[in-house]
Each structure stands twice: as structure tokens, then as C-alpha cells.
Design a protein around this motif. Structure first.
Motif, short mmCIF file in Angstrom:
data_model
loop_
_atom_site.label_atom_id
_atom_site.label_comp_id
_atom_site.label_asym_id
_atom_site.label_seq_id
_atom_site.Cartn_x
_atom_site.Cartn_y
_atom_site.Cartn_z
N PRO A 1 0.81 -1.22 0.00
CA PRO A 1 0.00 0.00 0.00
C PRO A 1 0.84 1.27 0.00
O PRO A 1 0.41 2.30 -0.55
CB PRO A 1 -0.82 -0.09 1.29
N VAL A 2 2.02 1.20 0.57
CA VAL A 2 2.86 2.40 0.63
C VAL A 2 3.38 2.74 -0.76
O VAL A 2 3.31 3.88 -1.21
CB VAL A 2 4.03 2.19 1.62
N ARG A 3 3.87 1.73 -1.49
CA ARG A 3 4.35 1.97 -2.85
C ARG A 3 3.21 2.38 -3.77
O ARG A 3 3.38 3.18 -4.68
CB ARG A 3 5.07 0.74 -3.39
N PRO B 1 -0.99 -8.52 1.57
CA PRO B 1 0.16 -7.61 1.52
C PRO B 1 1.46 -8.35 1.29
O PRO B 1 1.61 -9.52 1.68
CB PRO B 1 0.14 -6.96 2.92
N GLU B 2 2.39 -7.69 0.61
CA GLU B 2 3.75 -8.20 0.48
C GLU B 2 4.29 -8.32 1.91
O GLU B 2 4.21 -7.38 2.69
CB GLU B 2 4.55 -7.17 -0.33
N MET C 1 -13.14 -4.25 3.42
CA MET C 1 -11.90 -4.49 2.69
C MET C 1 -10.77 -3.63 3.25
O MET C 1 -10.90 -2.41 3.34
CB MET C 1 -12.12 -4.17 1.21
N SER C 2 -9.68 -4.29 3.65
CA SER C 2 -8.53 -3.52 4.13
C SER C 2 -7.27 -4.31 3.79
O SER C 2 -7.34 -5.48 3.42
CB SER C 2 -8.63 -3.33 5.64
N VAL C 3 -6.14 -3.65 3.88
CA VAL C 3 -4.87 -4.37 3.73
C VAL C 3 -4.29 -4.51 5.12
O VAL C 3 -3.79 -3.55 5.68
CB VAL C 3 -3.88 -3.59 2.84
N LEU D 1 -0.85 5.59 8.01
CA LEU D 1 -1.55 6.46 7.06
C LEU D 1 -2.15 5.66 5.91
O LEU D 1 -3.27 5.90 5.49
CB LEU D 1 -0.57 7.49 6.48
N PHE D 2 -1.39 4.70 5.40
CA PHE D 2 -1.81 4.05 4.15
C PHE D 2 -2.24 2.60 4.33
O PHE D 2 -2.79 2.02 3.42
CB PHE D 2 -0.66 4.12 3.12
#
Lengths: 94, 271
Positions: B183-185, B210-211, B252-254, B265-266
Motif C-alpha cells: 500500500p505504501v508503494r 500484503p507483500e 476491505m482492508s490491507v 496512514l496508508f
């Protein structure tokens, strides 16, 4: 310098997104296009087969998609003895 | 009634086998009777990811050819008693798998299990088509990367034309499972965003994995991700995905392990 380039550089994901959209629009289109040509060919063959015997290879259907104009070319070569008409070639453009 | 689910992607290395094992384990944890079936003949790996590589005696091809009974080939998981594995053959040629044989085995599996998860080989050739043919539901595993999205688009086309359901004029239920997502990238603009991929592929989203280093740790141990460390971010993501698969409505979330400000934040911002 590195701080400057961090802020100046362009995000790459929108480029990926655009490339994909263009590519897939083309690939999906060509898939359904070749299907349409195959369906047309079969149906035209079936109609002709009702009236005379014809070689499958003698019915050629081509579809050319252009940005301005698209053409559908149907080329049917009839055997000389199949019809009372003289041997003829029909080319239709749409 | 039994459900056949194919985990597929077209592209290799995006996480089909990891996801098959993880979804299978999470379904079994939810109390379902589950079998995971490896369709990757000649390059089997589901047994390794499940930690059952030393327990393989008979495989899918032995059963399709009548050399072994289904019960002899099924391996029961040591951690979850309602989770089973039907391994692929490592030595046989992929052509040894016949559509008649697969149809017979799928019929038998439908009688014994509630969920049958088929781990598809990469590619769009015969092996991948055999794995998807009997599917009621498909999980399309996609990485946020252009070649993976393109191949997923191809596979979605095959699911709509080369399956038993498609031949009957019915539809296969298709779901997108986004894996290796960062999500950050994505927020920084250097990775395709969830909404971009959803817009392009236009199939509903099942989950975002997530990775995470926890995925490799789980495979090192031979444990499906939700069993290796149930509190890890990818484990929670797979468990949420299974709850959605079972019809629950889960926001839905990561899931994130990040403690930093960026993660806060992300980490939870998605489509």
C-alpha cells in the motif's frame, strides 16, 4: 540532489495503467473480432450449402478494423457447374 | 453442496500455490471439509507448501488411471483434520492427465468434500484448462504488475469460454485476489493501485494480501500462511478473504504489520 529527484520524479503506476488499458482494449477486441469472422464464415457457408455444393476454402471472410473506416470483405468463389449462372466472384464491402 | 474452486492466474510465480494452501487452511479452520488438489503435473509444489512432501505415496494421475483408490492418495493434514491434499505426480508426463479421468475424480471428490480447491499450473494450455474445467468458482491471483494483470485478463476470458459452466451457458463465479500488494508503494504512485486493477479486470475483489516476509517464512516451514502465524498480516488477509468467500461481509482492508506513520496512514486505505 537526491531530495530534489525524489520530488521531481514521475509516478510510474499511471504509465503502467495506461499501457495496460490500451493493450487490453486491443487484445479483447481482436479476440471477439476473430470470433465474429468465424461465425460469419460458418453462416455464409450454411446458406450457400442449401443451394449448391461449395468448397469451404472458397468462402473467405476478412474484417479490417481501421480508426476511421472498417471493412468487411466476403469473397465467394463458386464452382462453374454449381449454378445456372456463369462462374462469378462476389465481393461485398461494408 | 460441494463447491469446486480453481486458483488460477495465467502467469507463474504470483502466488497460486501459496494462496491455494492458505485458502484451504482458512476454510478448514472455518470448519469446512476441504481438499486441495495439485494440478501441476511434473512440477508439483503444493505438497511442499503444505509440509506433506514426505507423505506422498499415490497421486492424482494414479487415481485417474485407476492404479490407486482416491482414499489411498488423499493425505490428511496433521494440523487440521478436515484438510486434505491430493498431490500431483512429479515424474509423469502432463499428458497422462485425461479429461475423462479428471471428471471421474472430481465427481468422487464432490461426494466427500464441501470445498475442492484446484491449484492450476501456470500458462493457458491444457493443464490450466483441465484445472479450471469443473470450477464453480475461480480465484484469479494477480500481482500489481502489468504482465500479471494482462495474463489475468486472458485467464478471465478462458473462464468465460472453456469451462463446463460456460459450455452450459452458465457463469463461473470469478474473484480477484491481489497478492504481494504494498500500500505504501501504491500510494507513492509506483505500484498499480487496487482500484486501477479492479477497473481494468472488472471482477469483484476477494482480498488483498500484503507483500510480507511472513509468506516466505511459512513456506520455509511447510505451513499454510494462516497456520504458520495466525496473527501475521498475510494470515489475517487470507482469513478475511475466506470469510468473504463464505458470504460474510468483511470490510476491505490491507492488514499491516507496519508500526510507522506511513503504515498507519496508508495501511488501511484501499479502493
Amino acid at each position: 540532489m537526491s531530495l530534489f529527484s525524489f520530488f521531481a520524479r514521475r509516478a510510474t503506476a499511471p504509465v503502467a495503467r495506461e499501457r495496460l488499458q490500451i493493450l487490453l482494449a486491443h487484445e479483447r477486441g481482436s479476440g471477439s473480432q476473430s470470433q465474429l469472422v468465424a461465425v460469419l464464415q460458418e453462416e455464409i457457408l450454411a446458406v450457400i450449402a442449401k443451394h449448391m455444393q461449395i468448397d469451404r476454402d472458397k468462402v473467405v471472410v476478412k474484417l479490417d478494423r481501421g480508426t476511421e473506416v472498417s471493412t468487411l470483405e466476403i469473397d465467394i468463389e463458386m464452382p462453374a457447374q454449381a449454378a445456372s449462372l456463369a462462374p462469378m466472384r462476389t465481393a461485398a464491402r461494408a | 453442496m460441494a463447491k469446486v474452486l480453481v486458483v488460477t492466474s495465467g502467469k507463474g510465480g504470483v502466488g497460486k500455490t501459496t494462496s491455494t494452501a492458505a485458502l484451504g487452511a482458512a476454510l478448514a479452520q472455518a470448519g469446512k471439509k476441504v481438499v486441495v488438489v495439485d494440478f501441476d503435473v511434473g512440477l508439483r509444489n503444493l505438497d511442499l507448501i503444505m509440509g506433506a512432501e514426505r507423505r506422498v505415496v499415490y497421486d492424482l494421475i494414479n487415481v485417474t488411471q485407476g492404479d490407486a483408490k482416491l482414499a489411498q492418495a488423499l493425505i490428511r493434514d496433521k494440523r487440521l483434520e478436515n484438510l486434505h491434499l491430493l498431490p500431483a505426480s512429479q515424474t509423469r508426463d502432463k499428458d497422462a492427465l485425461t479429461s475423462e479421468g479428471v471428471a471421474r475424480v472430481m465427481g468422487e471428490l464432490r461426494e466427500r468434500f464441501e470445498w475442492i480447491l484446484c491449484d492450476s499450473p501456470a500458462g493457458i494450455e491444457r493443464g490450466a484448462q483441465l484445472a479450471m474445467y469443473h470450477a464453480d468458482t475461480a480465484v484469479v491471483v494477480t500481482n500489481p504488475e502489468i504482465s500479471s494483470v494482462r495474463d489475468s485478463d486472458r485467464i478471465i476470458g478462458l473462464l468465460d469460454s472453456k469451462t463446463e459452466r460456460a459450455e452450459r451457458g452458465e457463469r463461473v463465479d470469478k474473484h480477484l485476489l491481489l497478492t504481494r500488494y504494498d500500500p505504501v508503494r501504491a500510494a507513492r504512485g509506483d505500484m498499480l493501485k487496487t482500484e486501477d486493477i479492479l477497473e481494468i479486470l472488472s471482477i469483484p475483489l476477494l482480498g488483498i494480501i500484503p507483500e510480507s516476509p511472513d509468506v516466505l517464512k511459512a513456506s520455509n516451514l511447510g505451513a499454510p500462511v494462516p497456520l504458520a502465524d495466525p496473527t501475521s498480516a498475510p494470515a489475517r488477509a487470507y482469513t478475511d478473504a475466506v470469510r468473504r468467500l463464505l458470504g460474510e461481509s468483511v470490510e476491505m482492508s490491507v492488514p499491516s504489520d507496519r508500526k510507522g506513520l506511513f503504515g498507519k496512514l496508508f495501511g488501511r486505505r484501499v479502493a
